[in-house]
Design a protein around this motif. Structure first.
Motif, PDB file in Angstrom:
ATOM      1  N   PHE A  41       2.183   3.976  12.006  1.00 14.66           N
ATOM      2  CA  PHE A  41       1.827   2.716  11.247  1.00 14.66           C
ATOM      3  C   PHE A  41       0.627   2.428  11.645  1.00 14.66           C
ATOM      4  O   PHE A  41      -0.186   2.164  10.971  1.00 14.66           O
ATOM      5  CB  PHE A  41       3.038   1.433  11.632  1.00 14.66           C
ATOM      6  CG  PHE A  41       2.678   0.499  10.678  1.00 14.66           C
ATOM      7  CD1 PHE A  41       2.818   0.454   9.308  1.00 14.66           C
ATOM      8  CD2 PHE A  41       2.636  -0.743  11.634  1.00 14.66           C
ATOM      9  CE1 PHE A  41       2.495  -0.980   8.864  1.00 14.66           C
ATOM     10  CE2 PHE A  41       2.209  -1.889  10.976  1.00 14.66           C
ATOM     11  CZ  PHE A  41       2.052  -1.952   9.521  1.00 14.66           C
ATOM     12  N   PHE A  49     -10.140   6.717   6.198  1.00 13.90           N
ATOM     13  CA  PHE A  49      -9.392   7.814   5.182  1.00 13.90           C
ATOM     14  C   PHE A  49     -10.690   8.667   4.657  1.00 13.90           C
ATOM     15  O   PHE A  49     -11.668   8.300   4.273  1.00 13.90           O
ATOM     16  CB  PHE A  49      -8.970   6.819   4.178  1.00 13.90           C
ATOM     17  CG  PHE A  49      -8.039   7.523   3.292  1.00 13.90           C
ATOM     18  CD1 PHE A  49      -6.813   7.979   3.426  1.00 13.90           C
ATOM     19  CD2 PHE A  49      -8.537   7.959   1.815  1.00 13.90           C
ATOM     20  CE1 PHE A  49      -6.136   8.674   2.538  1.00 13.90           C
ATOM     21  CE2 PHE A  49      -7.771   8.538   1.004  1.00 13.90           C
ATOM     22  CZ  PHE A  49      -6.468   8.764   1.247  1.00 13.90           C
TER      23      PHE A  49
ATOM     24  N   THR B  34     -10.448   0.991  -5.074  1.00 10.07           N
ATOM     25  CA  THR B  34     -10.962   1.368  -3.715  1.00 10.07           C
ATOM     26  C   THR B  34     -10.169   1.089  -2.653  1.00 10.07           C
ATOM     27  O   THR B  34     -10.180   1.986  -1.514  1.00 10.07           O
ATOM     28  CB  THR B  34     -12.515   0.710  -3.315  1.00 10.07           C
ATOM     29  OG1 THR B  34     -13.055   0.838  -4.435  1.00 10.07           O
ATOM     30  CG2 THR B  34     -13.260   1.428  -2.077  1.00 10.07           C
ATOM     31  N   TYR B  35      -9.454  -0.044  -2.450  1.00 12.40           N
ATOM     32  CA  TYR B  35      -8.741  -0.458  -1.474  1.00 12.40           C
ATOM     33  C   TYR B  35      -7.435   0.468  -1.069  1.00 12.40           C
ATOM     34  O   TYR B  35      -7.083   0.641  -0.305  1.00 12.40           O
ATOM     35  CB  TYR B  35      -8.201  -1.934  -1.484  1.00 12.40           C
ATOM     36  CG  TYR B  35      -7.519  -2.152  -2.745  1.00 12.40           C
ATOM     37  CD1 TYR B  35      -8.075  -3.055  -3.631  1.00 12.40           C
ATOM     38  CD2 TYR B  35      -6.225  -1.938  -2.699  1.00 12.40           C
ATOM     39  CE1 TYR B  35      -7.336  -3.273  -4.840  1.00 12.40           C
ATOM     40  CE2 TYR B  35      -5.235  -2.205  -4.006  1.00 12.40           C
ATOM     41  CZ  TYR B  35      -6.012  -3.149  -4.812  1.00 12.40           C
ATOM     42  OH  TYR B  35      -5.236  -3.136  -6.038  1.00 12.40           O
ATOM     43  N   SER B  37      -7.857   3.588  -0.866  1.00 16.82           N
ATOM     44  CA  SER B  37      -7.941   4.656  -0.028  1.00 16.82           C
ATOM     45  C   SER B  37      -7.969   4.494   1.341  1.00 16.82           C
ATOM     46  O   SER B  37      -8.902   4.120   2.154  1.00 16.82           O
ATOM     47  CB  SER B  37      -9.697   5.031  -0.301  1.00 16.82           C
ATOM     48  OG  SER B  37     -10.330   4.148  -0.398  1.00 16.82           O
ATOM     49  N   SER B  38      -6.911   4.450   1.875  1.00 19.50           N
ATOM     50  CA  SER B  38      -6.265   3.894   3.146  1.00 19.50           C
ATOM     51  C   SER B  38      -4.891   4.892   3.719  1.00 19.50           C
ATOM     52  O   SER B  38      -4.231   4.945   2.519  1.00 19.50           O
ATOM     53  CB  SER B  38      -6.075   2.551   3.478  1.00 19.50           C
ATOM     54  OG  SER B  38      -5.171   2.400   4.564  1.00 19.50           O
ATOM     55  N   TRP B  39      -4.849   5.306   4.727  1.00 17.93           N
ATOM     56  CA  TRP B  39      -3.486   5.928   4.884  1.00 17.93           C
ATOM     57  C   TRP B  39      -2.160   5.537   4.898  1.00 17.93           C
ATOM     58  O   TRP B  39      -1.191   5.855   4.474  1.00 17.93           O
ATOM     59  CB  TRP B  39      -3.562   6.706   6.511  1.00 17.93           C
ATOM     60  CG  TRP B  39      -4.402   7.734   6.720  1.00 17.93           C
ATOM     61  CD1 TRP B  39      -5.807   7.666   7.500  1.00 17.93           C
ATOM     62  CD2 TRP B  39      -4.537   8.885   6.100  1.00 17.93           C
ATOM     63  NE1 TRP B  39      -6.345   8.750   7.291  1.00 17.93           N
ATOM     64  CE2 TRP B  39      -5.647   9.938   6.740  1.00 17.93           C
ATOM     65  CE3 TRP B  39      -3.432   9.792   5.440  1.00 17.93           C
ATOM     66  CZ2 TRP B  39      -6.048  11.148   6.320  1.00 17.93           C
ATOM     67  CZ3 TRP B  39      -3.663  11.003   5.112  1.00 17.93           C
ATOM     68  CH2 TRP B  39      -4.914  11.862   5.376  1.00 17.93           C
ATOM     69  N   ILE B  40      -2.455   4.044   4.813  1.00 21.79           N
ATOM     70  CA  ILE B  40      -1.252   3.192   4.718  1.00 21.79           C
ATOM     71  C   ILE B  40      -0.563   3.320   3.418  1.00 21.79           C
ATOM     72  O   ILE B  40       0.560   3.057   2.986  1.00 21.79           O
ATOM     73  CB  ILE B  40      -1.379   1.675   5.175  1.00 21.79           C
ATOM     74  CG1 ILE B  40      -0.140   1.011   5.625  1.00 21.79           C
ATOM     75  CG2 ILE B  40      -2.321   1.108   4.137  1.00 21.79           C
ATOM     76  CD1 ILE B  40       0.650   1.368   6.745  1.00 21.79           C
ATOM     77  N   VAL B  42      -0.411   6.119   1.732  1.00 16.41           N
ATOM     78  CA  VAL B  42      -0.067   7.524   1.429  1.00 16.41           C
ATOM     79  C   VAL B  42       1.581   7.478   1.674  1.00 16.41           C
ATOM     80  O   VAL B  42       2.107   8.492   0.949  1.00 16.41           O
ATOM     81  CB  VAL B  42      -0.597   8.420   2.251  1.00 16.41           C
ATOM     82  CG1 VAL B  42       0.020   9.804   2.464  1.00 16.41           C
ATOM     83  CG2 VAL B  42      -2.024   8.459   2.213  1.00 16.41           C
ATOM     84  N   PHE B  43       2.274   6.606   2.212  1.00 17.54           N
ATOM     85  CA  PHE B  43       3.618   6.799   2.761  1.00 17.54           C
ATOM     86  C   PHE B  43       4.694   6.746   1.756  1.00 17.54           C
ATOM     87  O   PHE B  43       5.872   6.955   1.747  1.00 17.54           O
ATOM     88  CB  PHE B  43       4.007   5.884   4.058  1.00 17.54           C
ATOM     89  CG  PHE B  43       3.159   6.269   5.108  1.00 17.54           C
ATOM     90  CD1 PHE B  43       3.926   7.337   5.916  1.00 17.54           C
ATOM     91  CD2 PHE B  43       1.974   6.033   5.420  1.00 17.54           C
ATOM     92  CE1 PHE B  43       3.129   7.839   6.933  1.00 17.54           C
ATOM     93  CE2 PHE B  43       1.353   6.286   6.569  1.00 17.54           C
ATOM     94  CZ  PHE B  43       1.835   7.233   7.191  1.00 17.54           C
ATOM     95  N   GLY B  99       4.348  -1.497   5.799  1.00 21.36           N
ATOM     96  CA  GLY B  99       3.096  -1.599   5.236  1.00 21.36           C
ATOM     97  C   GLY B  99       3.069  -2.747   4.052  1.00 21.36           C
ATOM     98  O   GLY B  99       2.455  -3.616   4.253  1.00 21.36           O
TER      99      GLY B  99
END
Lengths: 59, 208
Positions: A41, A49, B34-35, B37-40, B42-43, B99
């Motif tokens: 997390f 990213f 745009t926001y 594009s974060s790993w959070i 992806v889940f 998240g």
């Protein structure tokens, strides 16, 4: 190499290990999974990213 | 059939309502804000991918049965695939839940999206528990004899009998997966209708 060789790497026929802290009791396996989830997390929030900077520049 | 009659048909009206609610470009979008594009972010899709593997491996287990998954090496592999895809499913779903919780993802009229996620999570837990008691081995016998006391304490034991392998297997392979799939589908459609929740706005600094 058969699968039994890999099975010998982890003793699966013994009692599980548990952590005790006051009234809290949790197996080591479950505790490890929770720690990994918290780590994932935090990493997901802070890890860059791929392509994010490029997208921002294009906008 | 006249134009007016076509306009009044329930199929015409329903189709127009669906298209207005969820036009094709919203259902299958080309781009995301745009926001995202974060790993959070992806889940959620990781959970969906894991669910697909859970369903596929579960179908294979259903085809060949317990004799196969307990005795053959391929059966052991598919059995393990089913277990580990469930582990990844829950792992990804919990990170997705954290998240979305800290993003307050119910904002902007997304309460139903949040609630369908909550109910899907609870349904998945029930599906996992009925899976544990459906293994048809000593492990499932032990778990079901322990679980019966908990279920009986709630008063539901007469209806939901964890010692009844047939009943537990039907819940595990028919009712709960059906509910989980329908709820997940609804959840994804609602995400597409309302869009991905934006981040909190930064507080405006007032110069003094």
């Amino acid at each position: 190499m058969s699968l039994t060789h890999f099975a010998a790497l982890l003793p699966l026929d013994t009692l599980g290990h548990y952590l005790h802290w006051h009234f809290i009791q949790i197996s080591v396996a479950n505790f490890v999974v929770i720690v990994l989830m918290v780590f994932t997390f935090i990493a997901a929030i802070f890890a860059p990213f791929p392509g994010r900077r490029r997208r921002k520049e294009n906008q | 059939m006249t134009y007016t009659e076509i306009e009044r048909q329930w199929t015409t009206r329903l189709r127009r309502r669906f298209v207005r609610l969820l036009p094709p470009e919203k259902l299958l979008p080309d781009t995301q804000p745009t926001y995202v594009s974060s790993w959070i972010y992806v889940f959620g899709v990781t959970t969906l991918a894991a669910l697909a593997v859970v369903i596929a491996s579960g179908c294979l287990l259903a085809l060949r049965g317990p004799q196969w998954w307990h005795t053959s090496s391929v059966g052991h592999f598919v059995n393990s695939l089913h277990l580990w895809s469930v582990e990844i499913f829950f792992f990804a779903m919990v990170v997705h839940l954290w998240g979305k919780y800290f993003m307050a993802a119910w904002r902007g009229g997304r309460a139903l999206t949040w609630m369908t996620g909550v109910v899907t999570f609870l349904t998945s837990i029930a599906a996992a528990f009925t899976g544990y008691v459906s293994q048809s081995n000593f492990d499932s016998q032990w778990i079901s004899t322990q679980a019966k006391d908990g279920i009986n304490a709630t008063g539901a034991g007469a209806y939901f009998n964890v010692l009844n392998l047939g009943q537990m297997l039907m819940w595990h392979i028919v009712l709960l997966p059906l509910a989980a799939i329908v709820l997940t589908g609804l959840h994804v459609i609602l995400v597409r209708v309302k869009g991905v929740v934006p981040p909190f706005e930064e507080p405006v600094k007032v110069s003094q």
